[in-house]
Motif scaffolding. Structure first.
Motif, PDB file in Angstrom:
ATOM      1  N   UNK A   1       0.851  -1.194   0.000  1.00 59.73           N
ATOM      2  CA  UNK A   1       0.000   0.000   0.000  1.00 59.73           C
ATOM      3  C   UNK A   1       0.890   1.249   0.000  1.00 59.73           C
ATOM      4  N   UNK A   2       0.250   2.361  -0.190  1.00 59.37           N
ATOM      5  CA  UNK A   2       0.972   3.621  -0.111  1.00 59.37           C
ATOM      6  C   UNK A   2       0.979   4.083   1.339  1.00 59.37           C
ATOM      7  N   UNK A   3       2.149   4.004   1.946  1.00 60.25           N
ATOM      8  CA  UNK A   3       2.283   4.392   3.343  1.00 60.25           C
ATOM      9  C   UNK A   3       3.088   5.666   3.464  1.00 60.25           C
ATOM     10  N   UNK A   4       2.824   6.393   4.508  1.00 64.96           N
ATOM     11  CA  UNK A   4       3.509   7.671   4.680  1.00 64.96           C
ATOM     12  C   UNK A   4       4.586   7.586   5.734  1.00 64.96           C
ATOM     13  N   UNK A   5       5.819   7.634   5.303  1.00 64.68           N
ATOM     14  CA  UNK A   5       6.953   7.652   6.231  1.00 64.68           C
ATOM     15  C   UNK A   5       7.882   8.757   5.753  1.00 64.68           C
ATOM     16  N   UNK A   6       7.556   9.976   6.122  1.00 59.91           N
ATOM     17  CA  UNK A   6       8.279  11.154   5.616  1.00 59.91           C
ATOM     18  C   UNK A   6       8.169  11.247   4.100  1.00 59.91           C
ATOM     19  N   UNK A   7       7.014  10.922   3.595  1.00 58.38           N
ATOM     20  CA  UNK A   7       6.776  10.900   2.154  1.00 58.38           C
ATOM     21  C   UNK A   7       6.108   9.595   1.790  1.00 58.38           C
ATOM     22  N   UNK A   8       5.238   9.621   0.790  1.00 56.73           N
ATOM     23  CA  UNK A   8       4.538   8.402   0.412  1.00 56.73           C
ATOM     24  C   UNK A   8       5.480   7.390  -0.214  1.00 56.73           C
ATOM     25  N   UNK A   9       5.368   6.132   0.205  1.00 52.51           N
ATOM     26  CA  UNK A   9       6.171   5.072  -0.394  1.00 52.51           C
ATOM     27  C   UNK A   9       5.408   3.762  -0.317  1.00 52.51           C
ATOM     28  N   UNK A  10       6.034   2.678  -0.782  1.00 47.45           N
ATOM     29  CA  UNK A  10       5.340   1.390  -0.804  1.00 47.45           C
ATOM     30  C   UNK A  10       5.639   0.630   0.472  1.00 47.45           C
ATOM     31  N   UNK A  11       4.633   0.509   1.318  1.00 43.03           N
ATOM     32  CA  UNK A  11       4.745  -0.266   2.546  1.00 43.03           C
ATOM     33  C   UNK A  11       4.268  -1.681   2.290  1.00 43.03           C
ATOM     34  N   UNK A  12       4.686  -2.603   3.151  1.00 43.56           N
ATOM     35  CA  UNK A  12       4.354  -4.021   2.963  1.00 43.56           C
ATOM     36  C   UNK A  12       4.045  -4.683   4.304  1.00 43.56           C
ATOM     37  N   UNK A  13       3.211  -5.720   4.241  1.00 37.84           N
ATOM     38  CA  UNK A  13       2.936  -6.545   5.418  1.00 37.84           C
ATOM     39  C   UNK A  13       2.525  -7.932   4.939  1.00 37.84           C
ATOM     40  N   UNK A  14       2.497  -8.877   5.857  1.00 34.49           N
ATOM     41  CA  UNK A  14       2.045 -10.230   5.498  1.00 34.49           C
ATOM     42  C   UNK A  14       1.093 -10.766   6.551  1.00 34.49           C
ATOM     43  N   UNK A  15       0.250 -11.674   6.082  1.00 28.73           N
ATOM     44  CA  UNK A  15      -0.710 -12.301   6.974  1.00 28.73           C
ATOM     45  C   UNK A  15      -1.041 -13.680   6.418  1.00 28.73           C
ATOM     46  N   UNK A  16      -1.481 -14.539   7.280  1.00 27.13           N
ATOM     47  CA  UNK A  16      -2.014 -15.816   6.796  1.00 27.13           C
ATOM     48  C   UNK A  16      -3.494 -15.946   7.131  1.00 27.13           C
ATOM     49  N   UNK A  17      -3.974 -15.063   7.989  1.00 24.63           N
ATOM     50  CA  UNK A  17      -5.357 -15.224   8.448  1.00 24.63           C
ATOM     51  C   UNK A  17      -6.173 -13.933   8.386  1.00 24.63           C
ATOM     52  N   UNK A  18      -5.593 -12.862   7.907  1.00 24.87           N
ATOM     53  CA  UNK A  18      -6.279 -11.566   7.830  1.00 24.87           C
ATOM     54  C   UNK A  18      -6.740 -11.081   9.207  1.00 24.87           C
ATOM     55  N   UNK A  19      -6.119 -11.663  10.240  1.00 26.13           N
ATOM     56  CA  UNK A  19      -6.409 -11.168  11.593  1.00 26.13           C
ATOM     57  C   UNK A  19      -5.136 -10.592  12.203  1.00 26.13           C
ATOM     58  N   UNK A  20      -4.051 -11.265  11.960  1.00 24.58           N
ATOM     59  CA  UNK A  20      -2.767 -10.772  12.451  1.00 24.58           C
ATOM     60  C   UNK A  20      -1.920 -10.403  11.248  1.00 24.58           C
TER      61      UNK A  20
END
Lengths: 332, 332, 332, 332, 332, 332
Positions: B121-140
Motif C-alpha cells: 500500500x501507499x504508506x507515509x513515512x516522511x513521504x509516500x512510499x510502498x509499505x508491505x505486510x504479510x498475513x495468513x489469516x487476515x487477523x494478524x
C-alpha cells in the motif's frame, strides 16, 4: 440527393421550442437535452463542442467526436431536423494533408461563404493553432493552410467578406489550459495569409461589476449579421478554487469594423446549471459553437457543448437577444 | 473456521453478472454499484480503492477506510459472496511496527504468494512510499520493511516468483498530487531488498492518437497469469482544465521478462460515466485495485474505487479482455 | 604502472595549505582556487561536482565534465598532487551497458570498498536516479544496476560494510529542480538489491534558528570513519527570491546505525562568497563531492564544485571539524 | 550626407579583430567588450539586444535603449566603424501610429530588402508580438501592421524574397517569461498578411546528448545567404535551478525551403563566461541580434546583448562557421 | 555616557561625500562601499537592510545580522561617524517577550518619536508580520505587540503624529517571496491598535512607460518631513526571467493625508550596478532602509542593503531629490 | 412594524427538524434543503454563504446574492420562520461610502452586539479584506472602516466585549484562491483600530491522524457563548487532486482568552455528500456562515452555503455538539 442550397425561410424543420412558461432568460434550454448524449454510437463516448449548418433539405455538421482513446477528431454528420443526427463512424480524412496520428482536431466551427463551406478548428501542429479546410458536400474535405502560428484556439470566420477581405476571430493562448485569453480579429485577402490583427475585446469585467468572464473569453458560433451589427455569441470563463466555469455571453460588433465592440453583455446568458452541464468529464462547461438562424422568424437555435461530454441546444429570438445585449451592456 | 485454501473452480459464490444486452464494452459495470456506498458503517464516510482475494470459503479483503477524519487507514473485511462485506470497525494494527499517528495508509493491494498473503500500500513515512505486510489469516498482520524510498505509489506484487525472484510494479511519484508517472518493475530475492529496476511503460499516447493516459499511469490489480502473458489492468489519467480523469486500461506483459510490454490498450476500458464515478470527493475517478479470477470459466470481477468515495465492481471475461487488448494495442 | 594500493601515511603529495592567519573558519579555501577553472581543456567549458580518491602513487578521480553541449558526462582523471589534474578527453564508456545518448551522468562520488572502487552518480534513465559502476584501474568501468527507482540524486556509499551490509545515503527527489529533499540511508547485501530504507535527517531548521538548510539537503563526500562516528559532509540549500544558495555542513552519524544522527552543524561551514562561487552558470553554489583524508595528520582536503562551473578545494582538520560539529550541533 | 548604398567590399572600417592566439572557438569575443557598456549616455542605464546594418559610409542601427524607467524603447544610432556608436537621445517616433505610452519595444532586428530597411521587434499591444516598421534613412520610420497575433518574440526577416514571398522567422511564446519556445517561419506576399506557417526547429536535444538549448530557442541576426544555405545564428536556452542561461548556436537552412534544417550545431558557439555576460540585470545571457558580413573576406561581426545590460561584439569567419556547423550537427 | 539628544546641526560627523565629478544622478554612491562588508565580525557573514539614527554624540542603529546559520536576527550597533560601526556580538533580547528560537527578525527600521525610539521589523510569528519594540538607550528594548496580522513586511512609522494619530506604512504580502505588493498606511491612537487602512500607492507603471517597479514596492527609510510633503524613499522591484531586481525610488506624500501621493518618481534613483550590488547571496538588490538627514545643509545619507550581503551608503541633497521627484513624476 | 428586539425563548418559529431515525451524526441536514435553491428570484442565480439573525418577530439576514454577472454583492432579507426568505432585489447601498463598482462583497457574517447589528464580510479594496458595517433596522446600513489590511477573509466578531474589548476572528490569506490559512483573533477598543493579534489555531492535523482540515481553516458563524467556552463552528479544507473539499468542524475557545483552544474536533461534523453539496459552481463545498441558537432548548440551526450555489440548513443540539467536541478533540 443533397444539394448545397440555402434552407427555406420559416423552415418547418428548424429545431425549435418556444420559451417555457415561467422562464425569464433571453436564452432557454431545449427540453430534450442533451440532443447527443453519452455513448451515442459504438466506440464513441462523447460528441460535443460541434458545428452545424443548413445544408440541402436539412443540416450538416462537423462534430468533435471522442472515442475511447479520448483523442479528439472531427466527424461529419447529417440531420433532417437538427436534433436527430447521423454521425459518420470514421473521422474526416482531409485531402491535401499527410495523415499524422499526433494531430488532434477539436472545437470545430463551420461557415458558408459564397458557395463553399469552411471549417476552422483547433488543430495540433507542434502546438494548438487554427486549422482550416473547405468542402462543398461534407463528404470530401480539402485541408488548407493553418491560419495562424501557435498557440491559438477558437478561430471563427465571418460569413462574408468585409471591405473585400475575409475576417476571422481567434483567441491567442498558450500550450496548456490557458488561464487567460482575449478575442482578436484578423484579415485575409485569400484565406491563406492573415494580417491587420486587431484586439476586439478583453477578458475581465471586475471594474464594472462582473466576474463571469474574468479569466478568458472566446468566440463561439459564426457571427450573425443584423442591422445592429454582427451578433457574436461567445463564452466567458471564471476560475473558481475548484476549476473553470464556462458560460455564454453575447456582443454586437460594428458591421464594417468588426474590431469595434458596440455592445457586450455585462452578464452571462446561460451558465452551467443542468446536470448534464455541471457533471461530466469537464464539469461546469457551457460552450457554444454554432447557431442556426431562421431569418424570417428571427428564431435562433444555439448549439453548445456541455461538460465536454455531450451536445445540447438552446434557443433565443435574435431580436430579443440584440435588445438584451444593448440594454445590459458594458464595453471595456 | 476460515482456512487459507484456494477457492473452488466455478465457484457459485463468485460475484458475477453477465454482460447486459446492448452493452458493447469488453468490461461492464455491476448493476448494484456501488457495492460499498457512502457511509457504509458508523463513523466511516467512505471505503474505496481496496483489495480483495479468495480466502477460505469466501473472500477476504483489505480496505481503504475513511472515517470522518478523512485520514486513510486500512481495515480488514470479509465476505461470502464478494458483494456483501463485513468491514472490521478498527484499523489493522500491524505487529513489528511502532504505531505512529502520522502514518497514513491507502490504496492497498493484496496477493497470495505460496502460503502467505502480502499487502502492499501507499504508506507515509516522511513521504509516500510502498509499505508491505504479510498475513495468513487476515487477523494478524506483520509489517515488513518498506520496499522503496519515497516517493512512490501503486506498488503491486506479482503472484509468483519469476526466475527465482519476487517482482513488484510501482509508480515513482512526487510528494504531492503528482502530475506525471510511469510504471516500473523491481526484483527482490527476499521481499526486503529490491533492485534491477526496469521501466515497464510510460504515460503518453499523444503520438499514437490517445489522450486518456497522457498524464500518468499506475498498476491496478495483481497481474493475472495467462498463456499470453501477464494481464495487467491499470489506470490511466488525463488532466483536463477542471482536474484529472482516471480510467481503466489493460496491458499484457511477457511472462518471463515482465518489463516487456507485448500489448497495451490504445483506449480505456472503463471511464467515469456513472453518477457514482463522476461525482464524489474526487470527481471522475475509476481506480481498479483488485480482481477476482474464476479460472475455469474465465470470469473476471474487477473491483474499483469510484470518485474516492465508494467501492464498485465491474466484469469481464479474461479471454475477451486479452483479445481486445491484442486487437486494440499500441505499445510506445 | 599505477597500482590500486593505499596512499602512504603523511603523504607529502597530499594537497594542503594551512589555515591562513586571521581565518577563523573551521574550513578554509585553497588559495589557488579554482583548481580546475573555466575551459580547462579543448571543447570543455567546465568540470565540477566531481570525485577523487587516492590511487597508486597519487590520485584518481571521476569528473563531471561539461562540453559545449552542456550535457553532463563522466570522465576519468589523474593527478600526482591532487591539484594538477589530467582529465581524459573522452567520457567513460561503461562496459555492461548499451550506450544511449540520452543518458546523462553527473555529480559522481567514488569510494574504495575492499579492493574495488565504486562510482555512484545521478544517471538519467527515464528520470534521474542513482547509477553505479565499479573499476579497479580507472580505465575499465563496469556499469552495475541502478540502485534505486527514480527520482533520486546524491547517492553516497559508505566505505565499508556495516553489520555485513553495504550502506548508501541518497536524497529522493522529483524530476525537476526539486525544491525539497531529505537524506535517507539504504542497505544492500550485494550492491544490487536495496532495502531497509531509513530516514537519516530532514531539511529544515527554522524552529532551531537556522535557515541555511531549510530547502533541501544532500550527502557530499564519502563518510569518514572516526571514533566519534561517521563524519558526513553535506550540502544544505536555502531558497532566496533570486534562487538557491548551496552551502557546506557536517553531521556525525552513529557507526553501527548510521541513520542515527549524533550531531549536526547548526550553521554552514562554507557558503558562496568567493567570486568563483557567487558567479557562474549556477550562481551561489558550494557543492562538496569528495574529501581526501590524511589519517596520520588528520588533514582533510574537501573538493567542491563552485557555481556549477569549476572545481575548488578547501581544507580542515578532522578533529577540529568533529569538535566544531559537536559544539555547534542541533539535531532535528 | 548619408546614402543608403551598400558597403564596399573588404571595407577597412569593418569592425574586426583576428582570433587570439590560443583561442580555439569558432566564434571569439571582441577584446574591448562591451562596445556599449553600462550608462553609456545620460539617463540611459543600458543598451543591448540591438541591431546594426551597413548604411552609407558606415553603419546605422536600432537599439534597445533602457532609461532609468527600465522601459524598453528603440533608438536609432550611427557609427563609422561599428564600434563607436552615437545613439539618438530620443526614442524613435513612428509615423503611421498613434503614440501609446504602454507600448514597449525591444529586441529589434533590422534588414535591408531591396531599397528599404525593415525593422522587426517585440512590441506590446495587449501582449508581446512582432511589430514592424520601415525606413530608408534611419531618421523617419513608418510603422507597419504587426505581423502576428500575440504572443510572439524574436521575429527575423530574410534579406530577400524566396519564391516571390517574404519570409519571417519567429518564436511563438506566452505572455510571461516563456519557459518553452520553437522557431517557425511564415510567408507573406506583401509584408502585411502572413501565412503558410511552418515549424523550422524545436528546442530540446536531450536525446542527442545536448542540454544547452533544451528550454527554448529563438532566431538572432538576419540569416546570411551562403552557397550552403541560409546561415541562421540563434540563441538556445537552458533552465538551471538558478535561472536561464542563453547561449549562441547556428543552423543552416535550405535556400528555397527555409523550414528545412540542413545542419544545426549540437553545441553552443558562445556561452556566458565573461564578467559582463555572467553578471548584470539578467545574469548569464548571450543574446545575438545582428551580424555584419564582409562578403569578400568572409569576416563576420556578430553583435550580441550581454546580461540584458550591455552590447558586445564577437567574430567568426563565415566559412569556418559553416564548416563547424556541418561537422558538429544534430538535426532533431 | 551616551545621551539620547538630537544631533547638532551641520554636524561635522555627518557621513558625507560630495557628488563626484561627472556623476549625473540625483543619488550617488559612497566611494568606500560597502561600509559593512562580508564577514564583518566573527561568526557573522553579513549585515544589511539595517537602520540607523542620530543618537547621543553619534549614531545608533539596529542591524539585520546574519550569522552562519543564515537566520536573521537584530543586533544593536554604534558609530561616531555613521561609517565605522561597532555591532554588538549578541542579538537584541527583547524584554516583555518569551524567547522563541523560531522567531526571525529582519529588515528593521528605527524612528525617534518624541523621546523614544521605535523599532519596526519583519518578525515571524506563524507568518511574517510587522513587529515592534521601543528603547531609549539602545541597550534595553521592550517588545510591543505586533502591529498587523500576517502577512506583512516593510512596516515604516512616521516620525511624528499626524492629526493626533500615529501612522505606519506597510506592504501586505504573502508567506513566500511575494511576487506582488503595494504600500498602505494605517493609523493608531496608541501604537497598539491600528485601523483606517488606506492604500497609498500601487506597484505597476507599465501604462506610463515604466517597468522598474512593476512587480512590487515597499517603503524604505522613515519618511522625511519637508515643506513639500513627506519624502518617502522606497524600493521598486521588477521580475526578470532570472530573478527580481530591487531599485530605489522616491515619492512625496501629503503632509496631513499621507495616503495622498503628490509626486512619485517615474524612474529609479539607484539600481544595482556596482559589483557589491549585482553579486551576493541575493543578486541585484538595492534595498534602502534608513536615511540620515542633516537639516541645516539638506544633506541626506541613505543607507541601503546590497545583494542581501552588505551595507552601503548613498548620498543626495534633499532639495535636489524633491525637485527631481516633482520633475519626473508619474502618479498612478 | 419590525423592532430590533430579541426573539422569544422556545420560539415556535425557530427553524427545526429533529434528528432523523438512523442518523448518527451530531449534526444533521434539513430535509428540505436547499432552503434557497438555484435561481431563487429574477436575475439571481444563487444565494449562499450568508448570515441570519433573530430580528423583530422573525429573522433578518444579509445574503451573498449572485446575479448573472456572478459578481458577489450583499442583499438584505427577511423571514418569519428562517426557512422562507424574502430577499431584497437590490444590493445593500451603504451610507458613508462612495459607491465603487469594483468593490465586491461576499461571505457576510452578522452579529448583534448590544443594540446594534454589525456586518463583516470579505470586501475588495485593492485586495480582499474584512469590511464592516452597522445597522439597527436592516434597511439602512452605515459602512465602517475596514478592520484589517489585505489580504484577509472570514472575519467573525464575537457577540460581546471580552475584558472591555471587541474581538474578531479572521483568516489572513493571499490575493488568490489561498492554499493555506489559519485562524487569528484581534482586539479593538472601538471597532476601528485593531491590535493584539493572536494565533488561535492552525490548519493541519496530519500528525494527529487527520486530513480533513489540512489545507486551510476559517471561522464560520458567530461564536456561541456556553459555560464550556465559546463554541466556534468553522470550515476545514482538504486539497484533493481535483480540488478543495470544504467541511464543517467545531472548537471550544476559552471564554476570557479566546485565543486559547480548549477543544477542537479531530473530524468533520458535516462534509459534502448531498447532491446540492457535491455539484454546483464550486463542487464539494459545505461552508457554515451563521447559526441560530434557541437557548432554552439548546437547539441550533446552522446555515451553510453548498457548492457556492445555494443556501442550506443543518441542525444540532448545542450540548451534544459540545460533548462531541470534547470527546473527539485534538488540539494542535
Amino acid at each position: 440527393t443533397r444539394r448545397p442550397v440555402a434552407v427555406d425561410a420559416a423552415d418547418p424543420r428548424f429545431p425549435w421550442q418556444e420559451r417555457p412558461a415561467g422562464e425569464t432568460g433571453v436564452v432557454w434550454r431545449h427540453r430534450g437535452n442533451p440532443v447527443i448524449g453519452r455513448n451515442p454510437m459504438p466506440e464513441v463516448q462523447g460528441i460535443y463542442n460541434s458545428a452545424v449548418v443548413p445544408f440541402g433539405d436539412g443540416y450538416a455538421g462537423v462534430f468533435r467526436t471522442e472515442k475511447h482513446t479520448r483523442f479528439p477528431l472531427l466527424h461529419a454528420g447529417w440531420s433532417e431536423d437538427g436534433l436527430d443526427w447521423q454521425i459518420e463512424p470514421q473521422p474526416i480524412r482531409f485531402t491535401n494533408r499527410t495523415p499524422d496520428p499526433s494531430e488532434y482536431a477539436y472545437d470545430p466551427r463551420v461557415v458558408r461563404i459564397e458557395d463553399c463551406y469552411y471549417l476552422t478548428w483547433c488543430g495540433g501542429h507542434n502546438g494548438p493553432t487554427i486549422s482550416m479546410a473547405r468542402t462543398t458536400d461534407f463528404r470530401s474535405f480539402e485541408q488548407m493552410d493553418n491560419a495562424f502560428l501557435p498557440f491559438n484556439r477558437n478561430g471563427v470566420l465571418f460569413p462574408r467578406k468585409i471591405g473585400g477581405k475575409y475576417f476571422m476571430l481567434s483567441r491567442p493562448s498558450d500550450n496548456g489550459h490557458t488561464p487567460f485569453g482575449d478575442i482578436y480579429v484578423s484579415q485575409s485577402p485569400d484565406l491563406v495569409h492573415w494580417g491587420k490583427h486587431e484586439l476586439v475585446m478583453r477578458k475581465g469585467g471586475d471594474t464594472v461589476g462582473q466576474w463571469w468572464q474574468r479569466t478568458k473569453i472566446g468566440a463561439g458560433p459564426i457571427p450573425i449579421e443584423t442591422p445592429e451589427g454582427w451578433l457574436m455569441i461567445y463564452h466567458g470563463v471564471i476560475d473558481t478554487c475548484n476549476g473553470f466555469v464556462y458560460s455564454m455571453g453575447a456582443a454586437i460588433l460594428d458591421l464594417e469594423q468588426p474590431w469595434r465592440v458596440l455592445y457586450r453583455t455585462n452578464q452571462h446568458l446561460l451558465t452551467p446549471e443542468a446536470g448534464y452541464e455541471t457533471t461530466g468529464h469537464v464539469p461546469n462547461v457551457v460552450f457554444p459553437c454554432a447557431a442556426l438562424h431562421d431569418a424570417p422568424t428571427g428564431r435562433l437555435a444555439i448549439y453548445y457543448g456541455a461538460a465536454d461530454t455531450c451536445t445540447c441546444l438552446s434557443y433565443a429570438y435574435v431580436n430579443d437577444l440584440i435588445d438584451f445585449t444593448k440594454n445590459h451592456s458594458a464595453v471595456f
